[in-house]
Design a protein around this motif. Structure first.
Motif, PDB file in Angstrom:
ATOM      1  N   ILE A  97       0.894  -1.126  -0.077  1.00  0.00           N
ATOM      2  CA  ILE A  97      -0.094   0.072  -0.038  1.00  0.00           C
ATOM      3  C   ILE A  97       1.003   1.214  -0.064  1.00  0.00           C
ATOM      4  CG2 ILE A  97      -1.739   1.454   1.284  1.00  0.00           C
ATOM      5  CD1 ILE A  97      -2.650  -1.255   2.506  1.00  0.00           C
ATOM      6  N   PRO A  98       0.608   2.135  -0.808  1.00  0.00           N
ATOM      7  CA  PRO A  98       1.584   3.473  -0.798  1.00  0.00           C
ATOM      8  C   PRO A  98       1.654   4.215   0.247  1.00  0.00           C
ATOM      9  CG  PRO A  98       0.220   3.040  -3.127  1.00  0.00           C
ATOM     10  CD  PRO A  98      -0.182   2.264  -2.146  1.00  0.00           C
ATOM     11  N   ARG A  99       2.452   4.604   0.985  1.00  0.00           N
ATOM     12  CA  ARG A  99       2.785   5.238   2.298  1.00  0.00           C
ATOM     13  C   ARG A  99       1.635   6.267   2.324  1.00  0.00           C
ATOM     14  NH1 ARG A  99       6.290   4.584   6.066  1.00  0.00           N
ATOM     15  NH2 ARG A  99       7.723   3.575   4.671  1.00  0.00           N
ATOM     16  N   PRO A 100       1.409   7.273   1.514  1.00  0.00           N
ATOM     17  CA  PRO A 100       0.118   7.931   1.841  1.00  0.00           C
ATOM     18  C   PRO A 100      -1.369   7.615   2.018  1.00  0.00           C
ATOM     19  CG  PRO A 100       1.851   8.982   0.007  1.00  0.00           C
ATOM     20  CD  PRO A 100       2.005   7.490   0.406  1.00  0.00           C
ATOM     21  N   LEU A 101      -1.326   6.675   1.441  1.00  0.00           N
ATOM     22  CA  LEU A 101      -2.725   6.059   1.419  1.00  0.00           C
ATOM     23  C   LEU A 101      -2.866   4.978   2.614  1.00  0.00           C
ATOM     24  CD1 LEU A 101      -3.053   4.947  -2.380  1.00  0.00           C
ATOM     25  CD2 LEU A 101      -3.915   6.984  -1.083  1.00  0.00           C
ATOM     26  N   ARG A 102      -1.942   4.657   3.406  1.00  0.00           N
ATOM     27  CA  ARG A 102      -2.065   3.703   4.320  1.00  0.00           C
ATOM     28  C   ARG A 102      -3.075   3.899   5.569  1.00  0.00           C
ATOM     29  NH1 ARG A 102       4.293   1.743   5.062  1.00  0.00           N
ATOM     30  NH2 ARG A 102       4.397   0.969   2.679  1.00  0.00           N
ATOM     31  N   ARG A 103      -2.988   5.386   5.925  1.00  0.00           N
ATOM     32  CA  ARG A 103      -3.830   5.581   7.069  1.00  0.00           C
ATOM     33  C   ARG A 103      -5.257   5.821   6.697  1.00  0.00           C
ATOM     34  NH1 ARG A 103      -2.277   7.532  11.789  1.00  0.00           N
ATOM     35  NH2 ARG A 103      -0.327   7.533  11.038  1.00  0.00           N
ATOM     36  N   PRO A 104      -5.512   6.446   5.406  1.00  0.00           N
ATOM     37  CA  PRO A 104      -6.943   6.594   4.820  1.00  0.00           C
ATOM     38  C   PRO A 104      -7.441   4.969   4.781  1.00  0.00           C
ATOM     39  CG  PRO A 104      -5.495   8.037   3.757  1.00  0.00           C
ATOM     40  CD  PRO A 104      -4.771   7.376   4.450  1.00  0.00           C
ATOM     41  N   ALA A 105      -6.564   4.146   4.238  1.00  0.00           N
ATOM     42  CA  ALA A 105      -7.039   2.709   4.161  1.00  0.00           C
ATOM     43  C   ALA A 105      -7.479   1.939   5.415  1.00  0.00           C
ATOM     44  CB  ALA A 105      -5.734   1.753   3.662  1.00  0.00           C
ATOM     45  N   CYS A 106      -6.501   2.158   6.515  1.00  0.00           N
ATOM     46  CA  CYS A 106      -6.999   1.776   7.987  1.00  0.00           C
ATOM     47  C   CYS A 106      -8.231   2.327   8.310  1.00  0.00           C
ATOM     48  CB  CYS A 106      -5.793   2.064   9.036  1.00  0.00           C
ATOM     49  SG  CYS A 106      -4.181   1.462   8.682  1.00  0.00           S
ATOM     50  N   GLY A 108     -10.959   3.502   6.494  1.00  0.00           N
ATOM     51  CA  GLY A 108     -11.738   2.828   5.506  1.00  0.00           C
ATOM     52  C   GLY A 108     -12.159   1.514   5.865  1.00  0.00           C
TER      53      GLY A 108
END
Length: 349
Positions: A97-106, A108
């Motif tokens: 998962i691209p680093r900038p997307l990890r927190r939003p992915a968590c 979501g």
């Protein structure tokens, strides 16, 4: 296997090349896919396959199966959603998962799981904090070691086969090999132990999750490592029975500090003293008698702990006895009642 013992017919659909039957469970290959994107594209085929089984209860694991759970409930099926990790934090260490997307992915995934828990018939989690995160609509089913039955006989036979005449100490780590799980640090500890004059070697057992093994071969301690790859449950237990100290020095990232590691319980079940990360949840549950707790960020602390255990056979024996005594009370034979009661409740609806 616990469900089979109640008289249930159990079918497990999963990623595998060939189907087989074991201990009353029929294992069936699921639809093949390529890459992580392919896993989502195959969900329609997965849905077709599992509906064809005409199950009374559908027990689904992990966020990838959430769309399947929703469709099954739309058809009026009984569904159990089972999440064995805290994905509100675990996705922070997923390298794909691209680093900038990890927190939003968590965020979501955790919100989606929360909503799904309102739809399905039961939700199972492995961490106490997850029960609160699901608003109390989840049942805690802990990672207790399964030790009973023919499996124990198989372990004993394999243990005799794997025993070795040796003049050195044997360390062991069982689990996924990745930097997120501290594999570099455990090799640093091995190097430190050897630098203190103790002849020790390390068994590494588990899948190479990040393709990290090739990089580890340049580590100064790699010459003292025996990498055995992925092994079956019984084989892993047999290697534990032939080691001197088990390691679980995981860094304090994602949900590691709250996820009770099954490897620690398995070490204790086989009378293997451990050196593990000093996380309050781990230590408060297990206590101080079966091994040593260390700061995962301080390799020197772990080196000292391993050296003290290796140099003191009487202490290792005391840890072994404390560990097996703990497992006499915390084991799957007791914990399975939570699972069986969940099924009884779902089937009664």
């Amino acid at each position: 296997m616990s469900l089979v013992q109640t008289g249930a017919e159990v079918v497990a659909i999963m990623k595998m090349e060939h189907g087989f039957e074991r201990d009353g469970v029929r294992f069936v290959p699921g639809p093949k896919s390529r890459g992580r994107a392919g896993r989502f594209l195959r969900l329609g085929k997965v849905l077709q396959q599992i509906i064809a089984e005409e199950g009374d209860v559908y027990h689904l694991h992990n966020p990838a199966m959430i769309p399947v759970a929703i469709v099954l409930k739309a058809f009026g099926k009984r569904v159990i959603y089972d999440t064995h990790e805290d994905f509100s934090r675990r996705l922070m260490i997923r390298r794909w998962i691209p680093r900038p997307l990890r927190r939003p992915a968590c965020w979501g995934v955790s919100r989606t799981e929360f909503l799904v828990s309102r739809i399905v018939d039961a939700t199972l989690v492995t961490q106490g904090r997850q029960v609160d995160a699901f608003g109390g609509r989840a049942t805690l089913l802990r990672n207790a070691p399964a030790l009973a039955g023919a499996r124990g006989e198989t372990v004993a036979e394999l243990s005799r086969r794997f025993s070795e005449e040796r003049s050195f100490y044997r360390l062991l780590y069982v689990g996924s090999l990745s930097r997120a799980r501290g594999i570099d640090r455990m090799l640093d500890v091995l190097a430190g132990v050897r630098a203190k004059g103790l002849d020790a070697r390390l068994w590494l057992i588990g899948p190479d999750d990040d393709g990290v093994v090739e990089d580890l071969r340049t580590h100064p301690a790699w010459d003292a490592v025996d990498y055995l790859g992925l092994k079956g449950h019984e084989e892993a237990f047999a290697y534990m029975a032939n080691a001197d100290v088990g390691m679980a020095i995981l860094p304090d990232v994602a949900d590691h500090a709250d996820a009770m590691p099954s490897k620690l319980f398995e070490y204790m079940a086989k009378g293997l003293p451990f050196v593990a990360s000093d996380f309050p949840v781990w230590r408060s549950f297990i206590g101080d008698e079966a091994g040593c707790w260390v700061d995962p960020a301080k390799a020197g602390q772990a080196v000292d702990a391993v050296c003290k255990l290796l140099a003191d056979e009487e202490r290792r024996q005391g840890c072994a006895e404390a560990g097996t005594s703990f497992i006499d009370h915390f084991n799957w034979e007791n914990e399975q009642q939570v699972l069986l009661e969940t099924y009884r409740r779902v089937l009664a609806r």
